[in-house]
Scaffold this motif. Structure first.
Motif, PDB file in Angstrom:
ATOM      1  N   THR A   1     -43.417 -45.104 -20.955  1.00  0.00           N
ATOM      2  CA  THR A   1     -43.566 -46.534 -21.232  1.00  0.00           C
ATOM      3  C   THR A   1     -44.797 -46.777 -22.099  1.00  0.00           C
ATOM      4  N   GLU A   2     -45.898 -46.104 -21.786  1.00  0.00           N
ATOM      5  CA  GLU A   2     -47.123 -46.331 -22.560  1.00  0.00           C
ATOM      6  C   GLU A   2     -46.934 -45.969 -24.031  1.00  0.00           C
TER       7      GLU A   2
ATOM      8  N   HIS B   1     -44.600 -54.826 -17.886  1.00  0.00           N
ATOM      9  CA  HIS B   1     -45.793 -54.435 -18.651  1.00  0.00           C
ATOM     10  C   HIS B   1     -46.445 -55.685 -19.267  1.00  0.00           C
TER      11      HIS B   1
END
Lengths: 553, 553
Positions: A89-90, A277
């Motif tokens: 995800t990052e 996020h």
């Protein structure tokens, strides 16, 4: 760069169509050799076959941690095949963030040019996409071609046009000149349409492109970057679209990471992590109400199309056979796996008025069963209209419906043979009679091939129930049959209060399931079926913020 | 009825102004005898005095359960006086529901005509309203006249214009004509702009009309009925507006209950009960962040203006005295009780660049204190610019700030004498020095006369802090002083990402606190200071739903 003359023409016509709302289509819906070329279908089939056997590298999203993908064809009952690059995800967020800061500064005309170019590139792959859609969703070939190709592209263009229209609607600069008596106070003002940041578009398994491309293109035209997260069961159609958007971006000299594909498999879902996020500022979602309602509560701009309970109201008709033919086709189409498919058919206990007298409830129900059966058993139509069942649970739901709901079964569900793929997962519609007192049974969406014939006291009760269900559980479509002008207005008025569009007296080649780009708002945003609408001004305005700068002249 | 020629002209000009965003005002802001008549002020004062002594019966909301009202003047330190009719929530909702079903069917032109008529009626009471505003909010006379009268009326007209514009923007009917090869599929389509239902507008104590009339008029132009719930400390100004809306409705033959006043007293608040009522579909709110955030989570359309932390960035200036004069006026204006008032003044430790060399932080701080003092002690300006403190807690906050925040005090807070009302509750600005390391101290809104001079490493840090505060805690305004074009663009870019408008290099007669109708978006909707904006398309589009009807031609 800017828009070419041809692109400008496409855009101008699309913006005009948004406002006239007459028929408009940029991408031909007919998969005809005369339009797309003699070998287009065969080439598309071959291209699809080639994609099945390899990693989907054309995205050029480099540095994947692994290659994943678990799509399964409900026709040939085997893995579809392609693997897609997976990322943390990052990493996805970091790339999206970087691309955002260049993409947001690209001029509106350049953004529009890239996006129209992407649609043009996509249009050259409509046949390949049709097969990809068939074998992930179970749609029949014709629907897979039309809905996933030209109709999706039209809806994407509609979103581009809406964004262009909104962003051009107010001046970017002006001089504000206020008479103060002895002097004038003169201020130079400037407004910036500031995109929100990173968008996330979450797809569904049944209409992977049609429901998702509007959000993707709406995010991009308004200057956001976007992560495209398809349903793990239907990735390939959207992967093709994303690949072509990235090609268009790259060829125009922009950062392709303004649009990235984000994939997962059912055992390791990534959607929540992405949606929550803090750098994700926009979420588009099509799918079940529970997840949609969770997303709507996130502190960001969220655009949902969830589920609803769609009604057909039968009051009075000119030709009962044409009516029943039309509505049973709507039930059979893609085995009821459309968000616009009707579920509840409200029929007065006194029957349906026709020019030849009243047809009793039982006579209508029998016709309903007969026409449904007739379509199923028509070998040139049935298997292709019904398609396949995407999710085994959908088939189970239909099989268990009679037992769970009770009520007279007018037509049992069964499986049929598909003449092309012997392994096709099919389930024909079950037709069950209920009464208006069974609200607890028909008030929830029973997704799939399930039709409920609900006996009401009279049409007034039918309308009241249809409105109540739409208000409390959502509705995306409604069909009504009445030859009485006062009743027609009553239905229009009542259903409009439940923010539900009504198709009156449809027969022949137009079905309640269908919503046309540039004309029919898809989902109104005004009832629990979803908070967004393809494509009203709010659909794009929510993706950016007008911010003013001012200074004394 | 429809619009008169004069009303049509007012409306057309307002819609045009929305799109050109140059200076436009329908209601003269200058309380001059030449404009409003020789006796207008005296008459207004008398009218206000008369209102103080009686029940506010002119609403003609019959059948009150009791008459209540506990407004208190911060000038004469006594009850303002009037009592207003109180009703049960169910009674208010029932009346609003009934009125909704007739008002929603009134044509757009008729709705606009009634609302423009209401503003005209209101304009005849601007002076009376000014005194009502002074003695509920503590504003000075000039602000009370302008903000609560003509400026509020302009913003109301702006909302009417925006609603009219959006509702006229798409066709109500069209013929959809699709070529199908051998025949055309022709469908008659109709779209209805369906209002949501009952709206609730919740007012604040400091700007009872300016912040509330846009929501009231936006609800009404889009066909909703509306309950107006003023802050219990500032009812009278809004009561006058509601009375005139009801007069306009009644005289046009419509149900006056399309707009009702709903009042309470601090000991028995009714706001939550109203907001949570399932028939209330729209909520407009101005006030504290906690209550605003609670409202935003309700499952309805909610439009908020909450609180924020507003910054001034000092980098380089042409004339430091003019700059300090401008920003200290902004601090003193209504004793910092404006949502647009600046709180945090970021000054580089290396000082502020001027054409005559760098002025040190301390020199800037001293000038800040001196100019603030100078304005306070100017008997012809100070008391009238500062006005009175609406809520005793606001004064206490200023008194305790130095002790609670620590840091060098450049100017102590004190009380001053008001030459007209000896009992006026005053509190002058306290000016405190902090450093950029004290983020926990300056990152929350300290509502009222509190100015923080924050020493930063350099302007880059100033900008980064201003952006961060706006993104995390909200901001409604920002002022920046720089003579460097690159820095100007940097500030504009960074603050635009935090959805915060920036006023550059203001001196003289324009202040960062001021936002003009038809031109300056008030609150952008893009940061935690609020989710709505006066007046962008979303502000009115969120109040109705486009719903389509279709039938084969």
């Amino acid at each position: 760069m800017g828009l070419t003359t041809a692109q400008k023409d496409i855009l101008d016509k699309a913006v005009e169509a948004l406002h006239t709302r007459g028929f408009h289509s940029q991408y031909p819906e007919h998969p005809a050799p005369a339009i797309y070329g003699e070998t287009a279908d065969a080439d598309g089939k071959e291209a699809f076959k080639a994609l099945r056997k390899k990693n989907f590298e054309e995205l050029k999203q480099e540095g994947a941690t692994s290659w994943i993908g678990e799509e399964h064809s409900p026709y040939f009952d085997a893995p579809v095949g392609p693997k897609y690059p997976a990322f943390s995800t990052e990493e996805l967020i970091n790339r999206a963030e970087k691309a955002f800061h260049s993409w947001r500064k690209v001029s509106l005309d350049d953004r529009a040019a890239v996006l129209i170019d992407a649609l043009d590139r996509f249009s050259k792959r409509f046949f390949e996409n049709a097969y990809a859609t068939m074998h992930t969703t179970g749609q029949g070939y014709m629907m897979a071609f039309q809905a996933s190709g030209p109709h999706a592209a039209d809806r994407a263009l509609e979103a581009v046009a809406a964004g262009y229209d909104e962003l051009s609607r107010f001046p970017s600069k002006t001089t504000w000149d206020k008479p103060m008596g002895k002097y004038n106070l003169v201020v130079n003002k400037e407004w910036r349409a500031v995109p929100k940041g990173i968008g996330l578009v979450i797809g569904c398994s049944t209409f992977p492109t049609w429901n998702s491309v509007p959000g993707v293109f709406a995010d991009l035209i308004t200057g956001n970057s976007v992560l495209v997260k398809p349903h793990p069961g239907a990735i390939l159609p959207m992967a093709i679209v994303v690949a072509e958007i990235r090609n268009a971006l790259r060829d125009a000299g922009f950062d392709a990471d303004a649009c990235q594909l984000a994939v997962d498999v059912p055992s390791a879902p990534i959607t929540k992590e992405l949606a929550e996020h803090p750098k994700v500022k926009l979420v588009d979602f099509t799918g079940n109400s529970e997840f949609g309602s969770y997303l709507e509560k996130l502190p960001k701009a969220v655009f949902t199309e969830k589920t609803g309970v769609n009604s057909i109201i039968l009051d009075s008709v000119v030709d009962i056979d044409k009516v029943i033919q039309n509505i049973t086709f709507s039930v059979c189409l893609y085995s009821g796996q459309m968000c616009t498919a009707p579920q509840n058919f409200f029929i007065p206990e006194g029957g349906v008025k026709t020019p030849d007298g009243v047809l009793s409830f039982d006579e209508v129900a029998q016709k309903f069963a007969d026409f449904t059966n007739g379509l199923i058993d028509n070998p040139k139509a049935g298997p292709f209209v019904l398609g396949a069942i995407q999710n085994p649970n959908t088939g189970e739901r239909a099989k268990n419906a009679a037992k769970e709901l009770g009520g007279k079964v007018w037509l049992e569900t069964r499986t049929i043979e598909n003449p092309i793929f012997a392994t096709t997962r099919t389930q024909t519609p079950v037709v069950i009679e209920l009464s208006s007192a069974d609200k607890d049974k028909f008030a929830t969406e029973l997704f799939g091939p399930i039709a409920l014939l609900i006996k009401t006291k009279n049409t007034e009760e039918s309308v009241a129930l249809a409105r109540e269900l739409a208000e409390e559980h959502g509705a995306i479509s409604c069909g009504a049959y009445t030859t009485d002008e006062a009743m027609k207005e009553h239905i229009a008025d009542q259903m409009s209060l439940a923010a539900t569009p009504v198709s009156f007296n449809l027969t022949g080649g137009l079905f309640v399931n269908q919503n046309a780009a540039f004309s029919d708002y898809h989902v109104t945003g005004g009832n629990p079926a979803g908070n967004a609408s393809f494509t009203n001004p709010g659909y794009v305005n929510g993706r950016f913020t007008w911010v003013g700068m001012r200074e004394l002249a």
